[in-house]
Design a protein around this motif. Structure first.
Motif, mmCIF file in Angstrom:
data_model
loop_
_atom_site.group_PDB
_atom_site.id
_atom_site.type_symbol
_atom_site.label_atom_id
_atom_site.label_comp_id
_atom_site.label_asym_id
_atom_site.label_seq_id
_atom_site.Cartn_x
_atom_site.Cartn_y
_atom_site.Cartn_z
ATOM 1 N N GLU A 648 -20.948 -16.271 -45.598
ATOM 2 C CA GLU A 648 -21.360 -15.580 -46.406
ATOM 3 C C GLU A 648 -20.314 -14.675 -47.123
ATOM 4 O O GLU A 648 -20.309 -13.432 -47.015
ATOM 5 C CB GLU A 648 -22.582 -14.741 -45.876
ATOM 6 C CG GLU A 648 -23.710 -15.488 -45.338
ATOM 7 C CD GLU A 648 -24.904 -14.772 -44.875
ATOM 8 O OE1 GLU A 648 -24.909 -13.437 -44.935
ATOM 9 O OE2 GLU A 648 -25.897 -15.177 -44.417
ATOM 10 N N PRO A 649 -19.632 -15.225 -48.026
ATOM 11 C CA PRO A 649 -18.531 -14.325 -48.542
ATOM 12 C C PRO A 649 -18.826 -13.477 -49.612
ATOM 13 O O PRO A 649 -18.270 -12.621 -50.103
ATOM 14 C CB PRO A 649 -17.380 -15.531 -49.213
ATOM 15 C CG PRO A 649 -18.438 -16.580 -49.671
ATOM 16 C CD PRO A 649 -19.694 -16.487 -48.485
ATOM 17 N N ASP A 650 -20.100 -13.726 -50.257
ATOM 18 C CA ASP A 650 -20.518 -12.924 -51.585
ATOM 19 C C ASP A 650 -20.671 -11.406 -51.343
ATOM 20 O O ASP A 650 -19.899 -10.602 -52.329
ATOM 21 C CB ASP A 650 -21.638 -13.215 -51.898
ATOM 22 C CG ASP A 650 -21.904 -14.679 -52.836
ATOM 23 O OD1 ASP A 650 -20.704 -15.323 -52.668
ATOM 24 O OD2 ASP A 650 -22.618 -15.258 -53.476
ATOM 25 N N PRO A 651 -21.209 -11.087 -50.178
ATOM 26 C CA PRO A 651 -21.132 -9.394 -50.082
ATOM 27 C C PRO A 651 -19.580 -8.798 -49.845
ATOM 28 O O PRO A 651 -19.486 -7.809 -50.449
ATOM 29 C CB PRO A 651 -21.947 -9.341 -48.760
ATOM 30 C CG PRO A 651 -22.919 -10.838 -48.806
ATOM 31 C CD PRO A 651 -22.110 -11.738 -49.194
ATOM 32 N N ALA A 652 -18.937 -9.737 -49.323
ATOM 33 C CA ALA A 652 -17.609 -8.954 -49.170
ATOM 34 C C ALA A 652 -16.798 -9.075 -50.623
ATOM 35 O O ALA A 652 -16.236 -8.050 -50.789
ATOM 36 C CB ALA A 652 -16.752 -9.897 -47.992
ATOM 37 N N VAL A 681 -6.100 -22.444 -61.148
ATOM 38 C CA VAL A 681 -5.965 -23.638 -61.904
ATOM 39 C C VAL A 681 -6.764 -24.766 -61.004
ATOM 40 O O VAL A 681 -6.551 -24.915 -59.854
ATOM 41 C CB VAL A 681 -4.636 -24.431 -61.745
ATOM 42 C CG1 VAL A 681 -4.634 -25.857 -62.377
ATOM 43 C CG2 VAL A 681 -3.743 -23.321 -62.636
ATOM 44 N N ARG A 682 -7.669 -25.384 -61.658
ATOM 45 C CA ARG A 682 -8.703 -26.275 -61.109
ATOM 46 C C ARG A 682 -9.252 -25.840 -59.533
ATOM 47 O O ARG A 682 -8.888 -26.357 -58.447
ATOM 48 C CB ARG A 682 -8.106 -27.672 -60.836
ATOM 49 C CG ARG A 682 -7.888 -28.371 -62.102
ATOM 50 C CD ARG A 682 -7.537 -29.882 -61.995
ATOM 51 N NE ARG A 682 -6.314 -29.871 -61.114
ATOM 52 C CZ ARG A 682 -4.930 -29.666 -61.559
ATOM 53 N NH1 ARG A 682 -4.954 -29.413 -63.098
ATOM 54 N NH2 ARG A 682 -3.994 -29.895 -60.863
ATOM 55 N N PRO A 683 -9.799 -24.489 -59.639
ATOM 56 C CA PRO A 683 -10.286 -24.231 -58.370
ATOM 57 C C PRO A 683 -11.397 -24.812 -57.599
ATOM 58 O O PRO A 683 -12.210 -25.618 -58.344
ATOM 59 C CB PRO A 683 -10.632 -22.782 -58.592
ATOM 60 C CG PRO A 683 -11.059 -22.644 -59.937
ATOM 61 C CD PRO A 683 -10.232 -23.800 -60.694
ATOM 62 N N ALA A 684 -11.563 -25.094 -56.322
ATOM 63 C CA ALA A 684 -12.750 -25.614 -55.793
ATOM 64 C C ALA A 684 -13.854 -25.002 -56.277
ATOM 65 O O ALA A 684 -14.142 -23.574 -56.612
ATOM 66 C CB ALA A 684 -12.635 -25.411 -54.320
ATOM 67 N N PRO A 685 -15.246 -25.498 -56.337
ATOM 68 C CA PRO A 685 -16.372 -24.868 -56.875
ATOM 69 C C PRO A 685 -16.732 -23.567 -56.116
ATOM 70 O O PRO A 685 -17.063 -22.660 -57.022
ATOM 71 C CB PRO A 685 -17.447 -26.065 -56.668
ATOM 72 C CG PRO A 685 -16.504 -27.348 -56.573
ATOM 73 C CD PRO A 685 -15.378 -27.053 -55.953
ATOM 74 N N ALA A 688 -14.315 -20.690 -57.432
ATOM 75 C CA ALA A 688 -14.648 -20.545 -58.614
ATOM 76 C C ALA A 688 -15.848 -19.653 -58.675
ATOM 77 O O ALA A 688 -15.945 -18.592 -59.519
ATOM 78 C CB ALA A 688 -14.786 -21.830 -59.534
ATOM 79 N N ALA A 689 -16.865 -20.063 -57.984
ATOM 80 C CA ALA A 689 -18.319 -19.257 -58.229
ATOM 81 C C ALA A 689 -18.044 -17.776 -57.535
ATOM 82 O O ALA A 689 -18.570 -16.882 -58.053
ATOM 83 C CB ALA A 689 -19.184 -19.960 -57.326
ATOM 84 N N LEU A 690 -17.280 -17.741 -56.390
ATOM 85 C CA LEU A 690 -16.919 -16.309 -55.720
ATOM 86 C C LEU A 690 -16.065 -15.558 -56.612
ATOM 87 O O LEU A 690 -16.189 -14.328 -56.601
ATOM 88 C CB LEU A 690 -16.291 -16.758 -54.326
ATOM 89 C CG LEU A 690 -16.069 -15.367 -53.415
ATOM 90 C CD1 LEU A 690 -17.270 -14.979 -53.096
ATOM 91 C CD2 LEU A 690 -15.303 -15.821 -52.369
#
Length: 703
Positions: A648-652, A681-685, A688-690
C-alpha cells in the motif's frame, strides 16, 4: 570544547525529543577542513534508477551480515548471550515504560541504596562507583524513580563530559530522571570538584535528577560537591527469589535454585539463569553455565600439567570455533609454530619441535580433551562436524586462564598468528569467530586487545579483512552492557586519529552496532569525519538503513542534516554548503546492500514520522541546480521502489508529497511537477499511478 561535542543549535518543537538531544552546529559554523569539492559545471547525468547510487562498501556488508545473520559461535555475553537483541536497540534516549518496569519490578536494594538515595535527594546528582556486574544500571533507574517527580527517565551517552553536563548541552527537564551509565574516564583535572559542583548546580536549577555510574574509582579525594558511593552487590539469593516468584515458580524449584546458586555470579547472570529456570530449566543443570559452576571444569583442566599441543588446542578453539577438523588442525599447527619458542622443550631443538608438530595426532588429542566437543551442523542436505567448546561458557574462562597463565612471549605469538590468519581473508565466518573471541578477551585484558589488535588492525596491519574484523570486535562488545561504553571510547579514539585508515575504521564502526547503540555520538562523529574520511558519508547512509531495520529513530541522522540545510538555505554556494549537500545526496541515494532497494523508499513506509525531515533533505537537493537532474531521476526511482517495499504505497506517497510541497516554493512545486513527468521514461503503470498521487499531494500544499 571537546571536538566530539558541538554547541546545540536552536530546536523547534519537533526536534525537542526530551531525550539524548542530537547536537547541531551553529548557523554558519564551518565544517572541518576538507578538500574543496569541485563545483559541477552543469547538470550531471545521474546514475540510472536501476543502478545503485553508491555501491555498498566492504565494511557496510560486514555490518549488515552482523545484523542479518549474527553468529557468535561459543560466545557468552551475559544477558542475550549469542543473540543480537540487546545490540539492536539504542543504549541512550528515553527509557520506555516497558523497559523501566522490567528493571524496577524485580529490583532488590543493596545495603548502600539508602545512602545514595539520600545524596540524590539532597544534591540532585549522585555517582555510583563499582566493577561491572553488580547491578549499577538497575540501581541508577531505581534511584531516579524514587527521587524524580514523574515517570520519565532518560539515558545519556557515556561519552558525555562534565563540561557537557554543566554547560547545557543536555536539555535537562524539570521532574525528569536522568542516568548516565558507565561514564568514561576523563583526563585528571585540578578543577574536578569545581566541575562537579557546576554539574550539580545545573541539574538542580532545572529541577531534574541525575545518577551516574562508573567503573573508574576516584583519583585522590572524592569530590565533596557530589557524593560518590561505592556500590555493593545486592543479596543475589533475594534477587533470584524475587524473579522466580514473579514467574510463579513452585516453592521446590525456588528453593533448589537458591540452594544451588554458585559463587562468582553477577546480577545479570542471576537474572538470565532465573529466566531459564522459569522456562523449565533444571536448576542444577542451569547453574553449570554460570559463576564457579562454569569456571571450575576449566580451572581444573588448566591445573593439570599440559603439553604444548594442548595449550595450542584450546587457544585455537578460543578464537576459531565451529571449524571442521582439517581447517582447525591447519590453523593449530600454524599457531604451534608461532608459540614454539615459548616452550623450552621445543625452543632448544627446532628439529625436535618440527618433528613434534609433524608427528602429532591432533585429532586423537582433541578427542581426549574434555573441554572440546564436536557439534553436528546441518549444511543443506549434508551434516558436518564443527569443533566447539563442550559448553559455550567455557570459552570466556579459557581466555581468562590463558591470559593469567601464559607469558607475554606466548601472547606475542598468538598476536602474530591471528594477524597472519586474518590477513589471508579467511571469510566472514572466521572473522566473526576471531572478533567474538577478542571481544571476550577484553574483559581480562583490554589493553592487550586494544594495543595489539584493535588499533594495528584498524590501521591496516592485517589488510582490509583486519580492518573489518577490528570493527566487528566493537560490534561484539556492544552485545555486553558492561563493554558497550568501552567500545564507544575506542571508536571515538579512532575518529581522532591522524591515520586515514583508522578514521575509515571509525566510520565503519559507527555505521553498525556502535551507531545503533549510541546514535547521537555516531552522528556527531560521522558528520565531523565527512571532511576527513571518504567513508563517512556512506557510513551515515548505512546507519540510516540499520536504524530503520532495528526499528530505531532514523531522525537521529535526518534531523541534524535537515538542520544544516535550513541554516544554509539562503546561502547560494560555498564549500560548507557543498559539503552538506554532498552528504545529503549520499544518504538519499543509499541502497540496502542485500535487496538493492533505495533505503529512502523503505524509510517512507517504515518510519512515517520522519516524512517532514526526509522532505527537507529532498528539497535541498532539488533546489540545487547542479544536482537537480540527479535528484529528479532518483526521486522517480524512490517512488518506483516504494511500490516494491509495501503493498500500500499510496499513503506514504501522499504523506511524503505533502511534506515536500510544504517546504518547496510555488515555483519549485510546479517545476517538480513538470520535470518529474519528463524524467520518467516509460514508467511501469503502478509507478506512473503512484507518481501522479505523489504530485497531486505536492501541489495540494500550494498557497
Amino acid at each position: 570544547m571537546d571536538e566530539e561535542q558541538s554547541e546545540p543549535g536552536p530546536e523547534g518543537p519537533d526536534e525537542a525529543q526530551g531525550a539524548e538531544e542530537t547536537e547541531e552546529p551553529r548557523a554558519g559554523q564551518s565544517a572541518p577542513d576538507r578538500p574543496e569539492r569541485p563545483e559541477p559545471s552543469g547538470e550531471p547525468e545521474p546514475a540510472a534508477p536501476d543502478t545503485p547510487a553508491a555501491a555498498p562498501v566492504h565494511h557496510n556488508r560486514v555490518n549488515q551480515y552482523f545484523y542479518g545473520a549474527l553468529d557468535a559461535p561459543g560466545a557468552h555475553f551475559g544477558i542475550g548471550a549469542g543473540d543480537s537483541a540487546s545490540v539492536r536497540r539504542r543504549a541512550v534516549g528515553r527509557l520506555d515504560a516497558g523497559e523501566a518496569d522490567a528493571l524496577l519490578a524485580p529490583y532488590v536494594e543493596p545495603g548502600c541504596f539508602e545512602e545514595a538515595a539520600a545524596a540524590l535527594a539532597q544534591d540532585g546528582v549522585v555517582v555510583l562507583v563499582g566493577p561491572p556486574g553488580i547491578g549499577k544500571r538497575s540501581a541508577a533507574v531505581a534511584l531516579v524513580a524514587k527521587a524524580a517527580e514523574g515517570t520519565e527517565y532518560v539515558v545519556l551517552s557515556p561519552g558525555r563530559s562534565l563540561e557537557d553536563l554543566a554547560e547545557g548541552r543536555v536539555a535537562f527537564g524539570k521532574g525528569v530522571g536522568y542516568v548516565l551509565i558507565d561514564r568514561m574516564r576523563e583526563t585528571a583535572s585540578g578543577t574536578a570538584d569545581f566541575d562537579w559542583r557546576r554539574v550539580r548546580d545545573t541539574v538542580r536549577d532545572h529541577g531534574a535528577h541525575l545518577v551516574i555510574t562508573t567503573v573508574h574509582p576516584v583519583d585522590g579525594d572524592a569530590p565533596g560537591s557530589v557524593r560518590h558511593v561505592s556500590w555493593e552487590l545486592p543479596d543475589l539469593a533475594a534477587v533470584l527469589r524475587v524473579r522466580l516468584l514473579r514467574k510463579r515458580c513452585d516453592a521446590d524449584t525456588v528453593e533448589r535454585a537458591v540452594a544451588g546458586l554458585p559463587d562468582g555470579c553477577g546480577v545479570a547472570e542471576v537474572a538470565e539463569a532465573a529466566g531459564r529456570i522459569a522456562r523449565g530449566g533444571d536448576p542444577d543443570e542451569v547453574w553449570q553455565d554460570y559463576g564457579s559452576g562454569a569456571a571450575e571444569p576449566v580451572r581444573e583442566w588448566f591445573a593439570a600439567g599440559r603439553e604444548p599441543r594442548e595449550w595450542a588446542e584450546v587457544t585455537t578453539l578460543a578464537f576459531i570455533t565451529g571449524a571442521g577438523y582439517r581447517d582447525f588442525e591447519t590453523w593449530q599447527e600454524r599457531l604451534e609454530e608461532w608459540v614454539a619458542p615459548t616452550f623450552p622443550v621445543l625452543a632448544n631443538d627446532e628439529e625436535t619441535a618440527a618433528a613434534h608438530r609433524r608427528d602429532a595426532d591432533r585429532r586423537l588429542s582433541l578427542g581426549r580433551n574434555v573441554l572440546v566437543a564436536v557439534e553436528k551442523r546441518k549444511d543443506g542436505a549434508l551434516t558436518r562436524g564443527a569443533l566447539v567448546f563442550a559448553h559455550p561458557q567455557y570459552r570466556q574462562w579459557v581466555l581468562q586462564e590463558l591470559w593469567a597463565k601464559r607469558s607475554t612471549a606466548y601472547w606475542n605469538g598468538v598476536r602474530d598468528w591471528l594477524t597472519e590468519l586474518v590477513g589471508t581473508r579467511p571469510g566472514l565466518g572466521v572473522q566473526l569467530s576471531v572478533a567474538s573471541g577478542l571481544a571476550l578477551l577484553t574483559r581480562p585484558a583490554f589493553d592487550e586487545v586494544d594495543e595489539n589488535y584493535l588499533h594495528p588492525w584498524a590501521a591496516g596491519a592485517a589488510g582490509p579483512a583486519g580492518q573489518s574484523t577490528a570493527t566487528l570486535v566493537l560490534q561484539f562488545m556492544c552485545l555486553d552492557e558492561g563493554l558497550a561504553s568501552t567500545a564507544l571510547a575506542v571508536g571515538r579514539g579512532w575518529a581522532h586519529s591522524p591515520d586515514p585508515a583508522v578514521r575509515s575504521a571509525a566510520a565503519a564502526a559507527f555505521s553498525g552496532a556502535l551507531g545503533v547503540r549510541f546514535p547521537t555520538d555516531a552522528v556527531n562523529v560521522l558528520l565531523r569525519l565527512t571532511g576527513r574520511s571518504e567513508e563517512a558519508e556512506p557510513a551515515l547512509a548505512g546507519l540510516v538503513a540499520l536504524l530503520l531495520e532495528c526499528g530505531e529513530d532514523t531522525g537521529a541522522v535526518l534531523r541534524p542534516l535537515a538542520y544544516r540545510l535550513r541554516a544554509l538555505r539562503t546561502t547560494l554556494t560555498g564549500h560548507h554548503k557543498e559539503t552538506v549537500l554532498g552528504t545529503v545526496q549520499t544518504v538519499l541515494g543509499a541502497r540496502d546492500p542485500r535487496t538493492g532497494r533505495l533505503v529512502g523508499a523503505s524509510l517512507l513506509d517504515g518510519d512515517p514520522g520522519q516524512s517532514d525531515r526526509f522532505a527537507e533533505l529532498w528539497a535541498g537537493v532539488l533546489e540545487s541546480r547542479p544536482r537537480r537532474a540527479w535528484a529528479l531521476r532518483l526521486l522517480h526511482a524512490t517512488l518506483r521502489d516504494l511500490t516494491a517495499v509495501t503493498a500500500e504505497p499510496d499513503p506514504a506517497a501522499v504523506r511524503f508529497g505533502r511534506s515536500l510541497g510544504a517546504v518547496l516554493t510555488d515555483r519549485e512545486r510546479w517545476h517538480l511537477s513538470t520535470a518529474l513527468r519528463r524524467t520518467a521514461v516509460r514508467p511501469a503503470p503502478e509507478t506512473a499511478a503512484l507518481m501522479e498521487t505523489f504530485l497531486i499531494a505536492v501541489l495540494s500544499t500550494e498557497d
